[in-house]
Scaffold this active site. Structure first.
Site, PDB file in Angstrom:
ATOM      1  N   TYR A 218       0.857  -1.194   0.000  1.00  0.00           N
ATOM      2  CA  TYR A 218       0.000   0.000   0.000  1.00  0.00           C
ATOM      3  C   TYR A 218       0.884   1.232   0.000  1.00  0.00           C
ATOM      4  CZ  TYR A 218       0.969   0.906   4.967  1.00  0.00           C
ATOM      5  OH  TYR A 218       1.577   1.200   6.164  1.00  0.00           O
ATOM      6  N   CYS A 219       0.298   2.380  -0.391  1.00  0.00           N
ATOM      7  CA  CYS A 219       1.058   3.625  -0.373  1.00  0.00           C
ATOM      8  C   CYS A 219       0.193   4.727   0.219  1.00  0.00           C
ATOM      9  CB  CYS A 219       1.593   3.961  -1.754  1.00  0.00           C
ATOM     10  SG  CYS A 219       0.354   3.859  -3.070  1.00  0.00           S
ATOM     11  N   ARG A 220      -0.005   5.819  -0.531  1.00  0.00           N
ATOM     12  CA  ARG A 220      -0.693   6.958   0.092  1.00  0.00           C
ATOM     13  C   ARG A 220      -2.205   6.892  -0.036  1.00  0.00           C
ATOM     14  NH1 ARG A 220       3.649  10.663  -2.573  1.00  0.00           N
ATOM     15  NH2 ARG A 220       5.272  10.636  -0.971  1.00  0.00           N
TER      16      ARG A 220
ATOM     17  N   CYS B  47      -2.558   7.098  -5.478  1.00  0.00           N
ATOM     18  CA  CYS B  47      -1.105   7.003  -5.451  1.00  0.00           C
ATOM     19  C   CYS B  47      -0.714   5.720  -6.163  1.00  0.00           C
ATOM     20  CB  CYS B  47      -0.632   6.988  -4.000  1.00  0.00           C
ATOM     21  SG  CYS B  47       1.131   6.806  -3.825  1.00  0.00           S
TER      22      CYS B  47
END
Lengths: 233, 233
Positions: A179-181, A185
């Site tokens: 996962y990121c932002r 993202c």
DNA sequence: GTCTTATTCAAGTGATCTGTTGAATACTCG
DNA sequence: CGAGTATTCAACAGATCACTTGAATAAGAC
């Protein structure tokens, strides 16, 4: 006396509009979004949002005038941070409204993601369940400062640029969720591509830390020292 | 390809900013607030917000371009309405953020209310409990159209201007609780002053219909026919 | 069909906003 | 102290915005 009433109303709505004006420029929204991931210096924010430093500084001062963010001088740097969790919730509310009312959001996103060959869209809730149950290896692929500010419990910090070198840390037999932002993202997408090339069963989770917390779930933070070290990196 | 990413981000935040821009002008927020109370014609909105009709029309078109409100031609009139309940929730979120972050809001309000001799501030939750329990006579003092659009169950519609003439409808022995559009509306204050002069035990409830619904409580609506009749009054 | 009324359109003005540039400030480090 | 760096300030150009005014449109009423 009727005009006194008008003046009162005008000054109240003028105050409300301070918040509205603060989030009326796309670049300021982007800065706010970044700040919701964790505190940052002006230079870092300018770089991430594609702004000149002077311009970023000005936008940040507008956000600060609306009391949405706070600045703290830290030696040579000025660290900006969201003034309150409520600001992040407001950002999510605005984003959610845009998503549900403006078809263009989904349209633009679909077009970009399709071009990148990422049409998956797995059953998101099932993915979240597996993450919560600890059934998968969870990768936080954001820059380390953001991981330090807050991350999903149990996640490993591995910024995209480090994945190649550190891929052996990940057990091959376990599925990986990156996962990121958040939903707009693409860092997690890149991570997933890389991991799949290397033979891992990898998936992207749309939810970031912000969305995780919005559901009322706990997040972890790095120790104080680690945060300090990260912020001057 | 990096610039493609930049373009994607720019267009996403540009979409989010459409919502922000829509609520960046005080007068538009006022219009949105009014529309959260119920549908209205352009002329009515212009009058209530202190705008020229042409100017109100332009602001409404901006709100409509952001898909926050919808317009429907009804004979000679155009009726504007909030596009979705989520818009009202967003308005409340923005107002709440302004209230909690901008001290000026409380300051301006306190100054105005103190000047009107209204420093009461009863225990609001206890008042709400009594309203919910049906222990008091509940008065909706907003214009009838707004009562018809939505009102607190059990409330009686009695716009401020009608109170003098209809005061006998209210049993003297029962306490009266008046409400209007919410915490920044003073119609209920005027009603309470009037009622107290006539010997009633009257109190103002800060919550309006919007705040009531935000708590997840039911509201009542007038029958279809009644709404239609009210909107061309 | 003509009159009336609600709304929108079009054009213009003054103010505000975004982004640029180059200089000024404030802090750290040697 | 002086050099170097992060940030802010000040001044500017171009664009956008809010509001006004007067005309155009669209619907109902006579």
């Amino acid at each position: 006396m009727a005009s006194r009433h008008r003046r009162f109303k005008d000054s109240i709505y003028e105050q409300f509009a301070r918040v509205g004006k603060a989030v009326s420029a796309p670049k300021r929204i982007e800065l706010l979004d970044l700040l919701c991931q964790g505190p940052r210096t002006v230079e870092a924010l300018a770089g991430l949002a594609g702004l000149s430093v002077a311009n970023a500084s000005q936008h940040l001062q507008v956000l600060r005038a609306a009391r949405l963010v706070e600045a703290e001088k830290k030696g040579l740097y000025v660290e900006y941070r969201v003034a309150d969790d409520e600001v992040c919730r407001f950002f999510l509310a605005m984003r959610g409204l845009a998503e549900s009312r403006l078809a263009e959001v989904a349209q633009v996103t679909r077009a970009y993601f399709a071009d990148r060959g990422a049409m998956e869209q797995v059953e998101g809730d099932e993915l979240v369940r597996r993450v919560r149950a600890g059934e998968v290896t969870v990768l936080d692929v954001r820059p380390r400062e953001e991981f330090d500010a807050a991350h999903i419990p149990g996640a490993i910090s591995m910024p995209v640029a480090e994945i190649e070198a550190r891929i052996d840390e990940l057990p091959k037999r376990r599925a990986v969720v990156a996962y990121c932002r958040g939903p707009y993202c693409v860092m997690a997408l890149e991570a997933v591509e890389l991991l799949r090339e290397r033979g891992y069963a990898a998936q992207r989770m749309e939810q970031g830390v912000l969305e995780w917390r919005a559901r009322g779930w706990r997040v972890s933070r790095a120790k104080r020292g680690a945060v300090a070290r990260a912020s001057d990196a």
